[in-house]
Design a protein around this motif. Structure first.
Motif, PDB file in Angstrom:
ATOM      1  N   THR A   1       0.943  -1.196  -0.209  1.00  0.00           N
ATOM      2  CA  THR A   1       0.170   0.053  -0.099  1.00  0.00           C
ATOM      3  C   THR A   1       0.884   1.434   0.003  1.00  0.00           C
ATOM      4  O   THR A   1       0.337   2.375  -0.861  1.00  0.00           O
ATOM      5  CB  THR A   1      -1.115   0.069   1.200  1.00  0.00           C
TER       6      THR A   1
ATOM      7  N   PHE B   1      -5.629   4.587   0.151  1.00  0.00           N
ATOM      8  CA  PHE B   1      -4.621   3.827   0.948  1.00  0.00           C
ATOM      9  C   PHE B   1      -5.117   2.858   1.827  1.00  0.00           C
ATOM     10  O   PHE B   1      -5.028   1.625   1.929  1.00  0.00           O
ATOM     11  CB  PHE B   1      -3.724   4.890   1.606  1.00  0.00           C
TER      12      PHE B   1
ATOM     13  N   SER C   1      -7.087  -0.154   0.174  1.00  0.00           N
ATOM     14  CA  SER C   1      -6.294  -1.008  -0.347  1.00  0.00           C
ATOM     15  C   SER C   1      -5.890  -2.229   0.776  1.00  0.00           C
ATOM     16  O   SER C   1      -5.774  -3.327   0.286  1.00  0.00           O
ATOM     17  CB  SER C   1      -5.045  -0.527  -0.852  1.00  0.00           C
TER      18      SER C   1
ATOM     19  N   LEU D   1      -0.563  -3.320  -7.802  1.00  0.00           N
ATOM     20  CA  LEU D   1      -0.542  -3.366  -6.654  1.00  0.00           C
ATOM     21  C   LEU D   1      -0.486  -4.979  -6.362  1.00  0.00           C
ATOM     22  O   LEU D   1       0.324  -5.316  -5.485  1.00  0.00           O
ATOM     23  CB  LEU D   1      -1.655  -2.725  -5.942  1.00  0.00           C
TER      24      LEU D   1
END
Length: 169
Positions: A34, A76, A79, A139
């Motif tokens: 993250t 943030f 995630s 990610l």
């Protein structure tokens, strides 16, 4: 909208209130991924600003990208939550991200535009969806890389130390 600063602050701060509910292990496990994405998004924001992909008339401070509250607030913390429930279940991870990104792109973005927070300039909503999809893969890929390469090395080192201590007894 005259209270936009208050809404932007709330948007950035409220997701952080859910952080204790994540659990310490989840936080530690997914923090590298993250953080990496937060930094990636800041660079993407600068690129988008130069290429005029989108425009944030709202500025946190001069020379600070307008999407900073989005990056370090809902994105943030979101995630962490997405990774907690979907990591190692790639199809579910992909589906959840597509749904959330589509909700943002096709509904929330219009809401933000109405209140003067952001608007698309040179990107269509479909193109923005592709940008989000790329971030989805980045990610997940980073987290897999981190787990296999960085944590894998750490775990092997710890296991070797434990084995050596056991053999020395």
């Amino acid at each position: 909208m005259k209270n936009i600063k208050l809404y932007i602050i709330l948007m950035a701060v409220l997701p952080w209130l859910s952080l204790p509910l994540l659990g310490k292990q989840t936080f530690k496990k997914f923090l590298p991924g993250t953080l990496f994405m937060g930094i990636y998004l800041m660079f993407e924001g600068r690129l988008a600003e130069r290429r005029k992909w989108w425009w944030f008339p709202f500025k946190v401070k001069p020379n600070v990208i307008g999407e900073l509250p989005l990056i370090w607030g809902p994105f943030f913390i979101g995630s962490f939550w997405i990774m907690k429930y979907t990591y190692k279940k790639f199809n579910l991870y992909l589906l959840v991200n597509i749904l959330i990104d589509s909700l943002f792109t096709y509904y929330v973005l219009d809401f933000f535009k109405k209140f003067g927070y952001v608007s698309l300039v040179r990107l269509t909503k479909f193109q923005l969806s592709i940008v989000f999809l790329i971030k989805t893969f980045v990610l997940y890929g980073f987290q897999v890389f981190y787990d296999n390469v960085v944590r894998g090395i750490s775990n092997r080192t710890i296991n070797n130390k434990n084995l050596n201590e056991h053999n020395n007894r």
